[in-house]
Design a protein around this motif. Structure first.
Motif, PDB file in Angstrom:
ATOM      1  N   LEU A  85      32.109  55.290  50.844  1.00 24.97           N
ATOM      2  CA  LEU A  85      31.327  54.753  51.955  1.00 24.97           C
ATOM      3  C   LEU A  85      32.175  54.801  53.226  1.00 24.97           C
ATOM      4  O   LEU A  85      33.386  54.622  53.183  1.00 24.97           O
ATOM      5  CB  LEU A  85      30.920  53.306  51.677  1.00 24.97           C
ATOM      6  CG  LEU A  85      29.840  53.102  50.621  1.00 24.97           C
ATOM      7  CD1 LEU A  85      29.522  51.622  50.494  1.00 24.97           C
ATOM      8  CD2 LEU A  85      28.575  53.878  50.970  1.00 24.97           C
ATOM      9  N   LEU A  86      31.508  55.038  54.327  1.00 23.73           N
ATOM     10  CA  LEU A  86      32.230  55.141  55.597  1.00 23.73           C
ATOM     11  C   LEU A  86      31.316  54.676  56.721  1.00 23.73           C
ATOM     12  O   LEU A  86      30.102  54.528  56.537  1.00 23.73           O
ATOM     13  CB  LEU A  86      32.668  56.594  55.821  1.00 23.73           C
ATOM     14  CG  LEU A  86      31.614  57.679  55.574  1.00 23.73           C
ATOM     15  CD1 LEU A  86      30.768  57.917  56.795  1.00 23.73           C
ATOM     16  CD2 LEU A  86      32.303  58.979  55.160  1.00 23.73           C
ATOM     17  N   LEU A  87      31.920  54.401  57.874  1.00 25.05           N
ATOM     18  CA  LEU A  87      31.118  54.135  59.073  1.00 25.05           C
ATOM     19  C   LEU A  87      30.747  55.496  59.633  1.00 25.05           C
ATOM     20  O   LEU A  87      31.637  56.324  59.862  1.00 25.05           O
ATOM     21  CB  LEU A  87      31.917  53.316  60.078  1.00 25.05           C
ATOM     22  CG  LEU A  87      32.266  51.905  59.612  1.00 25.05           C
ATOM     23  CD1 LEU A  87      33.163  51.198  60.638  1.00 25.05           C
ATOM     24  CD2 LEU A  87      30.998  51.093  59.387  1.00 25.05           C
ATOM     25  N   ARG A  88      29.476  55.758  59.825  1.00 30.32           N
ATOM     26  CA  ARG A  88      29.062  57.113  60.195  1.00 30.32           C
ATOM     27  C   ARG A  88      29.793  57.576  61.454  1.00 30.32           C
ATOM     28  O   ARG A  88      29.949  56.806  62.412  1.00 30.32           O
ATOM     29  CB  ARG A  88      27.543  57.204  60.377  1.00 30.32           C
ATOM     30  CG  ARG A  88      27.011  56.404  61.548  1.00 30.32           C
ATOM     31  CD  ARG A  88      25.504  56.591  61.690  1.00 30.32           C
ATOM     32  NE  ARG A  88      24.992  55.769  62.777  1.00 30.32           N
ATOM     33  CZ  ARG A  88      23.698  55.587  63.028  1.00 30.32           C
ATOM     34  NH1 ARG A  88      22.779  56.162  62.272  1.00 30.32           N
ATOM     35  NH2 ARG A  88      23.321  54.827  64.035  1.00 30.32           N
ATOM     36  N   LYS A 112      24.558  53.671  66.932  1.00 30.48           N
ATOM     37  CA  LYS A 112      26.013  53.486  67.022  1.00 30.48           C
ATOM     38  C   LYS A 112      26.719  54.431  66.049  1.00 30.48           C
ATOM     39  O   LYS A 112      26.227  54.661  64.944  1.00 30.48           O
ATOM     40  CB  LYS A 112      26.377  52.049  66.632  1.00 30.48           C
ATOM     41  CG  LYS A 112      25.952  50.996  67.618  1.00 30.48           C
ATOM     42  CD  LYS A 112      26.527  49.646  67.175  1.00 30.48           C
ATOM     43  CE  LYS A 112      26.348  48.593  68.248  1.00 30.48           C
ATOM     44  NZ  LYS A 112      24.944  48.204  68.423  1.00 30.48           N
ATOM     45  N   VAL A 113      27.867  54.935  66.482  1.00 27.51           N
ATOM     46  CA  VAL A 113      28.712  55.722  65.588  1.00 27.51           C
ATOM     47  C   VAL A 113      30.157  55.235  65.739  1.00 27.51           C
ATOM     48  O   VAL A 113      30.476  54.545  66.713  1.00 27.51           O
ATOM     49  CB  VAL A 113      28.610  57.237  65.905  1.00 27.51           C
ATOM     50  CG1 VAL A 113      27.191  57.724  65.742  1.00 27.51           C
ATOM     51  CG2 VAL A 113      29.128  57.527  67.311  1.00 27.51           C
ATOM     52  N   HIS A 139      27.973  55.466  71.162  1.00 29.74           N
ATOM     53  CA  HIS A 139      26.564  55.741  70.829  1.00 29.74           C
ATOM     54  C   HIS A 139      26.228  57.216  70.973  1.00 29.74           C
ATOM     55  O   HIS A 139      26.737  57.878  71.872  1.00 29.74           O
ATOM     56  CB  HIS A 139      25.637  54.937  71.750  1.00 29.74           C
ATOM     57  CG  HIS A 139      25.866  53.466  71.676  1.00 29.74           C
ATOM     58  ND1 HIS A 139      26.898  52.846  72.332  1.00 29.74           N
ATOM     59  CD2 HIS A 139      25.195  52.502  71.011  1.00 29.74           C
ATOM     60  CE1 HIS A 139      26.855  51.536  72.065  1.00 29.74           C
ATOM     61  NE2 HIS A 139      25.830  51.306  71.274  1.00 29.74           N
ATOM     62  N   GLN A 140      25.379  57.682  70.080  1.00 25.88           N
ATOM     63  CA  GLN A 140      24.892  59.055  70.188  1.00 25.88           C
ATOM     64  C   GLN A 140      23.371  59.071  70.147  1.00 25.88           C
ATOM     65  O   GLN A 140      22.737  58.110  69.696  1.00 25.88           O
ATOM     66  CB  GLN A 140      25.400  59.908  69.014  1.00 25.88           C
ATOM     67  CG  GLN A 140      26.879  60.238  69.099  1.00 25.88           C
ATOM     68  CD  GLN A 140      27.302  61.230  68.023  1.00 25.88           C
ATOM     69  OE1 GLN A 140      26.662  61.348  66.976  1.00 25.88           O
ATOM     70  NE2 GLN A 140      28.395  61.935  68.279  1.00 25.88           N
ATOM     71  N   VAL A 141      22.823  60.174  70.605  1.00 23.42           N
ATOM     72  CA  VAL A 141      21.407  60.448  70.341  1.00 23.42           C
ATOM     73  C   VAL A 141      21.351  61.814  69.682  1.00 23.42           C
ATOM     74  O   VAL A 141      21.805  62.814  70.250  1.00 23.42           O
ATOM     75  CB  VAL A 141      20.559  60.458  71.626  1.00 23.42           C
ATOM     76  CG1 VAL A 141      19.095  60.743  71.267  1.00 23.42           C
ATOM     77  CG2 VAL A 141      20.667  59.132  72.368  1.00 23.42           C
ATOM     78  N   GLU A 142      20.850  61.822  68.466  1.00 20.91           N
ATOM     79  CA  GLU A 142      20.701  63.059  67.709  1.00 20.91           C
ATOM     80  C   GLU A 142      19.302  63.599  67.950  1.00 20.91           C
ATOM     81  O   GLU A 142      18.374  62.825  68.235  1.00 20.91           O
ATOM     82  CB  GLU A 142      20.858  62.718  66.214  1.00 20.91           C
ATOM     83  CG  GLU A 142      20.944  63.905  65.296  1.00 20.91           C
ATOM     84  CD  GLU A 142      22.350  64.493  65.296  1.00 20.91           C
ATOM     85  OE1 GLU A 142      23.262  63.824  65.815  1.00 20.91           O
ATOM     86  OE2 GLU A 142      22.510  65.607  64.773  1.00 20.91           O
TER      87      GLU A 142
END
Ligand code: DAH
Length: 384
Positions: free
Chosen positions: A208-211, A236-237, A252-255
């Motif tokens: 498991l990881l923080l994306r 959030k990433v 923060h990202q927007v995919e």
């Protein structure tokens, strides 16, 4: 006081008042009784009670005084009694009126706890939505007009979604592009609602990881629905980065993802021409520069002409006239295999952009840390 009030029920004769001097003393006594009472009336209710007690037409003390002290006065005392009574009545009326005004304006010392309606009210400052929230809504709003819906996903991810299914196998050097924060747990240590027994996806030993990016949501969405897909994913990433003016361990990202039949690179170009003009202004130009991402082929970095100098060169664009805005590309066929799409039938593009970076460029913010320090003096500037 009761004494003098009682006296108003007796005639001058009964009270033994025979001379003008006695009469004056009697009225003076009544007047000082009244003055005492009026000073103690500190609420509107008490004031009304006082007024009725003294000026009540039938049972008011002034009426009693008239009946017993004036009407039955001897002829010798009557004129003086009349004068005294009129003077007292005038005094009582004036003092009551004065007291009423004091009570209304809150000017009585005794009414310190009374409500003061003249104080200016407390102003409540209306809040402002965080500038990142506003920017997210603006970006998702532009894509909504192009038919993209907004979805969100988990910030704690499995190795499978963050890397594996995006065509980044274990030990592949491409993993070095992301400075990952791993958790102490494995997937088996937490309930996994996504587990469906398919291959490595539901591996209970999966890390498991923080994306590190919002790209895993490409996989989660395609797994759940057949094409066509048109989504944007804000969120959030996390990366193992030291904080400075342009880095934060959380940002923060927007995919974005569009998959259908016959989608080409031209669609990607058209969408970005439109999007960047909407966001930065109608003069904005775009250019695509070759790049590499494991989950797209071909891959590109999208640049926008500098919105500050319009491309002539300034500090913001480091005198190049262009600013790097976004990673993008055509979805790699290997990714379709992971989600069970037929790579021979569908095609599509994907992109990922830094939300914080977009807000910094648009609003001239030079330190990413300002977004997360929650200083209201900074946040309040972005009231719209
Ligand atoms: N996930 C990439 C990153 O965090 C950004 C990205 C690049 C996303 C290309 C995409 C893409 O969807 O096609 O660096």
């Amino acid at each position: 006081m009761t004494n003098v009030a009682d006296k108003t029920t007796k005639t001058l004769e009964q009270l033994g008042v025979h001379s003008p001097g006695d009469l004056a003393a009697l009225f003076a006594e009544l007047k000082s009784g009244f003055d005492n009472e009026v000073a103690q009336a500190s609420t509107p209710d008490a004031w009304k009670e006082l007024r009725d007690r003294w000026l009540g037409r039938k049972r008011g003390l002034m009426t009693y005084a008239k009946d017993h002290w004036l009407l039955s006065a001897s002829a010798a005392l009557k004129p003086e009694a009349g004068k005294q009574l009129n003077a007292l009545r005038a005094h009582v009326e004036a003092a009551l009126e004065e007291r009423r005004k004091q009570l209304e304006s809150g000017a009585t010392g005794a009414a310190a706890d009374a409500l003061d309606l003249t104080l200016p009210g407390l102003q409540h400052r209306a809040g402002v939505r965080h500038i990142l929230t506003q920017t997210k809504e603006e970006i998702c709003g532009i894509f909504a007009r192009l038919g993209f819906s907004t979805v969100e996903g988990p910030e704690v991810e499995t190795d499978y979604y963050n890397f594996e299914a995006l065509n980044i196998p274990e030990h592949h050097p491409a993993r070095d592009m992301w400075d990952t924060l791993y958790l102490d747990h494995t997937a088996g240590a937490l309930p996994d609602p996504e587990a469906s027994g398919r291959g490595k996806k539901s591996d209970p030993n999966s890390l498991l990881l923080l994306r590190t990016h919002t790209s895993p949501m490409q996989i989660r969405v395609m797994e759940k629905q057949p094409p066509p897909v048109r989504i944007v994913v804000p969120g959030k990433v996390y990366r193992h980065d030291n904080p400075d003016a342009s880095h934060s361990f959380m940002f923060h990202q927007v995919e974005g993802l569009a998959v259908d039949r016959d989608i080409t690179f031209c669609d990607l170009k058209g969408v970005f021409d439109f999007f960047l003009r909407e966001f930065f202004g109608p003069k904005t130009r775009t250019r695509f520069v070759p790049s590499y991402f494991p989950f797209t082929e071909p891959s590109a970095d999208i640049h926008a002409s500098c919105h500050v100098c319009s491309g002539s060169g300034c500090r913001v664009c480091k005198f190049t006239g262009w600013i790097e805005m976004c990673g993008a590309g055509m979805v790699h066929p290997a990714v379709y295999d992971y989600v069970g799409y037929n790579a021979a039938e569908v095609s599509g593009f994907a992109f990922g952009m830094g939300l914080d970076r977009f807000a910094m460029l648009k609003y001239g913010i030079d330190d990413i840390q300002l977004f997360f320090q929650n200083d209201v003096r900074f946040l309040h500037q972005f009231r719209r």
